[in-house]
Design a protein around this motif. Structure first.
Motif, PDB file in Angstrom:
ATOM      1  N   ASN A  76      42.850  -9.964  33.566  1.00  0.00           N
ATOM      2  CA  ASN A  76      42.040  -9.190  34.514  1.00  0.00           C
ATOM      3  C   ASN A  76      42.051  -9.830  35.905  1.00  0.00           C
ATOM      4  OD1 ASN A  76      40.328 -11.302  34.075  1.00  0.00           O
ATOM      5  ND2 ASN A  76      38.505 -10.068  33.662  1.00  0.00           N
ATOM      6  N   THR A 138      36.845   0.460  29.147  1.00  0.00           N
ATOM      7  CA  THR A 138      36.020  -0.566  29.781  1.00  0.00           C
ATOM      8  C   THR A 138      34.591  -0.395  29.290  1.00  0.00           C
ATOM      9  OG1 THR A 138      34.933  -1.370  31.790  1.00  0.00           O
ATOM     10  CG2 THR A 138      35.759   0.863  31.901  1.00  0.00           C
ATOM     11  N   ILE A 139      33.963  -1.494  28.970  1.00  0.00           N
ATOM     12  CA  ILE A 139      32.562  -1.397  28.550  1.00  0.00           C
ATOM     13  C   ILE A 139      31.710  -0.819  29.676  1.00  0.00           C
ATOM     14  CG2 ILE A 139      32.764  -3.302  26.907  1.00  0.00           C
ATOM     15  CD1 ILE A 139      31.077  -4.992  28.902  1.00  0.00           C
ATOM     16  N   ASP A 140      32.178  -0.948  30.925  1.00  0.00           N
ATOM     17  CA  ASP A 140      31.385  -0.471  32.065  1.00  0.00           C
ATOM     18  C   ASP A 140      31.288   1.059  32.094  1.00  0.00           C
ATOM     19  OD1 ASP A 140      31.543  -3.162  32.641  1.00  0.00           O
ATOM     20  OD2 ASP A 140      33.005  -2.924  34.256  1.00  0.00           O
ATOM     21  N   MET A 182      26.022  -6.430  30.899  1.00  0.00           N
ATOM     22  CA  MET A 182      27.154  -6.270  31.824  1.00  0.00           C
ATOM     23  C   MET A 182      27.220  -4.842  32.363  1.00  0.00           C
ATOM     24  SD  MET A 182      30.295  -8.436  30.247  1.00  0.00           S
ATOM     25  CE  MET A 182      30.496 -10.171  30.629  1.00  0.00           C
ATOM     26  N   GLY A 183      28.307  -4.552  33.050  1.00  0.00           N
ATOM     27  CA  GLY A 183      28.501  -3.197  33.575  1.00  0.00           C
ATOM     28  C   GLY A 183      29.044  -3.171  34.983  1.00  0.00           C
ATOM     29  N   ARG A 184      29.174  -4.338  35.588  1.00  0.00           N
ATOM     30  CA  ARG A 184      29.626  -4.455  36.981  1.00  0.00           C
ATOM     31  C   ARG A 184      28.757  -3.568  37.871  1.00  0.00           C
ATOM     32  NH1 ARG A 184      34.369  -7.132  38.579  1.00  0.00           N
ATOM     33  NH2 ARG A 184      35.103  -7.312  36.478  1.00  0.00           N
ATOM     34  N   GLU A 235      23.742  -6.498  35.232  1.00  0.00           N
ATOM     35  CA  GLU A 235      24.134  -7.751  35.884  1.00  0.00           C
ATOM     36  C   GLU A 235      24.214  -7.647  37.409  1.00  0.00           C
ATOM     37  OE1 GLU A 235      28.018  -8.877  34.465  1.00  0.00           O
ATOM     38  OE2 GLU A 235      28.911  -6.967  35.025  1.00  0.00           O
ATOM     39  N   SER A 253      38.439 -15.488  39.690  1.00  0.00           N
ATOM     40  CA  SER A 253      37.655 -14.298  40.027  1.00  0.00           C
ATOM     41  C   SER A 253      36.183 -14.654  40.185  1.00  0.00           C
ATOM     42  CB  SER A 253      37.816 -13.235  38.938  1.00  0.00           C
ATOM     43  OG  SER A 253      37.334 -13.732  37.724  1.00  0.00           O
ATOM     44  N   HIS A 255      32.390 -13.907  39.438  1.00  0.00           N
ATOM     45  CA  HIS A 255      31.665 -13.287  38.332  1.00  0.00           C
ATOM     46  C   HIS A 255      30.313 -12.825  38.827  1.00  0.00           C
ATOM     47  CE1 HIS A 255      34.269 -14.972  35.026  1.00  0.00           C
ATOM     48  NE2 HIS A 255      34.747 -15.471  36.147  1.00  0.00           N
ATOM     49  N   ILE A 256      29.899 -11.699  38.303  1.00  0.00           N
ATOM     50  CA  ILE A 256      28.564 -11.226  38.638  1.00  0.00           C
ATOM     51  C   ILE A 256      27.614 -11.827  37.608  1.00  0.00           C
ATOM     52  CG2 ILE A 256      27.140  -9.173  38.950  1.00  0.00           C
ATOM     53  CD1 ILE A 256      29.829  -7.598  39.111  1.00  0.00           C
ATOM     54  N   HIS A 282      29.602 -11.824  27.276  1.00  0.00           N
ATOM     55  CA  HIS A 282      30.823 -11.331  26.638  1.00  0.00           C
ATOM     56  C   HIS A 282      30.643 -10.931  25.184  1.00  0.00           C
ATOM     57  CE1 HIS A 282      32.238 -13.196  30.296  1.00  0.00           C
ATOM     58  NE2 HIS A 282      33.303 -12.446  30.186  1.00  0.00           N
ATOM     59  N   ARG A 285      31.626  -7.531  24.678  1.00  0.00           N
ATOM     60  CA  ARG A 285      33.044  -7.129  24.717  1.00  0.00           C
ATOM     61  C   ARG A 285      33.764  -7.373  23.394  1.00  0.00           C
ATOM     62  NH1 ARG A 285      34.963  -8.846  30.385  1.00  0.00           N
ATOM     63  NH2 ARG A 285      36.647  -9.867  29.277  1.00  0.00           N
TER      64      ARG A 285
HETATM   65  O1  F6P Z   1      34.668  -4.900  33.567  1.00  0.00           O
HETATM   66  C1  F6P Z   1      34.226  -5.400  32.342  1.00  0.00           C
HETATM   67  C2  F6P Z   1      33.381  -6.619  32.539  1.00  0.00           C
HETATM   68  O2  F6P Z   1      32.971  -7.086  31.270  1.00  0.00           O
HETATM   69  C3  F6P Z   1      32.180  -6.442  33.471  1.00  0.00           C
HETATM   70  O3  F6P Z   1      31.122  -5.771  32.839  1.00  0.00           O
HETATM   71  C4  F6P Z   1      31.898  -7.860  33.842  1.00  0.00           C
HETATM   72  O4  F6P Z   1      31.260  -7.958  35.114  1.00  0.00           O
HETATM   73  C5  F6P Z   1      33.277  -8.475  33.932  1.00  0.00           C
HETATM   74  O5  F6P Z   1      34.130  -7.653  33.151  1.00  0.00           O
HETATM   75  C6  F6P Z   1      33.358  -9.879  33.423  1.00  0.00           C
HETATM   76  O6  F6P Z   1      34.637 -10.336  33.658  1.00  0.00           O
HETATM   77  P1  F6P Z   1      35.183 -11.721  33.090  1.00  0.00           P
HETATM   78  O7  F6P Z   1      35.648 -11.470  31.690  1.00  0.00           O
HETATM   79  O8  F6P Z   1      36.300 -12.046  34.016  1.00  0.00           O
HETATM   80  O9  F6P Z   1      34.056 -12.693  33.128  1.00  0.00           O
END
Ligand code: F6P
Length: 359
Positions: A76, A138-140, A182-184, A235, A253, A255-256, A282, A285
């Motif tokens: 990702n 996507t879980i979002d 989560m959910g961005r 989040e 990356s 992270h939120i 996670h 996920r």
């Molecule tokens: O886009 C899916 C997601 O799980 C978001 O909900 C979350 O903000 C992000 O990915 C987390 O990403 P990573 O796996 O890089 O921490």
């Protein structure tokens, strides 16, 4: 269609293996095609030799359908059009990826990804002249052109289970429990889980929250005689004018996160309540996909192969009104699909008296 490629791209979620399985089964049994699984998403296409494996029916022993994660691996980070060059800059490595696709001799590519991945994969396919079909995951649940994405249902079920576990301990200790999900930038998981899990307050990125509204709701809950309360916080939910919390987590990356702790601290300070915060992360996920995600993944996989075989490419498979359909990728809005504040779930939440953070 003699040779079909399939890859997963972006963050993993439950149901990806079910989708890969459906693609392979449909391509082989329906069209007698060969299927190549590309490993590690676009990163695998940059490697030489290209990272790929043949996928035939013997791979799909009974357990794959049930497994979380993706048997193909995924990335990702690392957009091939702006790939980190290791010296703080970025390089366009899309030609290498396209060359990697050519080396595999594919007639069409099926990409299972979220909205970011879809943009990248489609651009690569266009540039390389390769027919492409997308499957949304996507879980979002924020991909345009579908009511449901693979992985979302499992994430919501996990968040609801967490609320089911938090409620009795909240009641035992007279606490306010905050669950960060989560959910961005979309509040779909938070809203659905909050409704199904009996939350009193649900904070989503689409509504900047007003702390007074949140504490007023918690005070009302206490005045009505309940000794505990549940708050679901997406989040990226943020208080008016303060902005969302984020932190560098490594791996290239941002992270939120931290929104749950932030609101939990504010609630404790403002009300004197005994507050605890759980960050689900996670856990949403991984794990076994729910039956809904398996059904969705299977339906998407079959539909996507049928599109590719019919030469209807440049399209995204989607779910609407209980059935699959598809849309030209060119016709999809560029932004993410966020919570419709006049939609059914927002109306349901308000109808139940759930505070959404506004007045
Ligand atoms: O886009 C899916 C997601 O799980 C978001 O909900 C979350 O903000 C992000 O990915 C987390 O990403 P990573 O796996 O890089 O921490």
């Amino acid at each position: 269609m003699k040779r079909l490629g399939v890859l997963t791209s972006g963050g993993d979620c439950a149901g990806l293996n079910a989708a890969i399985r459906a693609v392979v089964k449909r391509a082989i049994t329906g069209y007698g095609a060969e299927v190549v699984g590309i490993l590690q998403g676009t990163k695998g296409l940059m490697e030489r030799p290209v990272m790929a494996r043949p996928l035939d029916l013997s791979v799909f022993t009974g357990d794959i359908l049930r497994q979380g994660g993706t048997m193909l691996g995924t990335v990702n980070t690392g957009d091939p059009f702006a790939f980190p060059d290791g010296q703080g800059g970025f390089a366009d490595r899309s030609d290498e990826v396209i060359d990697g696709i050519r080396q595999l001799g594919l007639d069409a590519l099926i990409g299972i990804g979220g909205d970011g991945s879809m943009r990248i994969l489609r651009r690569l396919a266009d540039q390389g002249g390769l027919p492409f079909v997308g499957i949304p995951k996507t879980i979002d649940n924020d991909v345009q052109g579908t009511e449901l994405c693979i992985g979302y249902h499992t994430a919501v079920a996990t968040a609801v289970e967490a609320l089911d576990r938090l409620q009795p301990t909240a009641a035992s200790h007279h606490r306010v429990m905050v669950l960060e999900v989560m959910g961005r930038d979309a509040g779909h998981i938070a809203l659905a889980a909050g409704i199904a899990g009996g939350a009193d307050v649900v904070l989503i990125p689409e509504i900047p929250y007003d702390l007074d509204a949140v504490t007023a709701k918690l005070t009302t809950v206490a005045q009505e005689g309940r000794n505990h309360a549940l708050v679901v916080c997406a989040e990226a939910a943020a208080e008016d004018g303060i902005g969302r919390e984020s932190f560098a987590g490594g791996g290239g990356s941002a992270h939120i996160g931290g929104a749950g702790q932030a609101v939990g601290t504010k609630i404790a300070e403002a009300t004197g309540a005994d507050v605890r915060v759980t960050v689900l992360g996670h856990v949403q996920r991984g794990g076994m996909p729910t039956s809904v995600d398996r059904l969705l993944a299977s339906a998407f996989g079959v539909h996507a192969v049928d599109l590719a075989a019919a030469g209807h490419t440049g399209r995204l498979v989607g779910w609407r009104d209980g059935d699959t359909f598809d849309t030209a990728l060119d016709d999809l809005p560029a932004d993410s699909r966020v919570v419709d504040l006049n939609g059914s779930q927002a109306r349901t939440a308000r109808g139940l008296g759930i505070c959404l953070g506004d007045r």
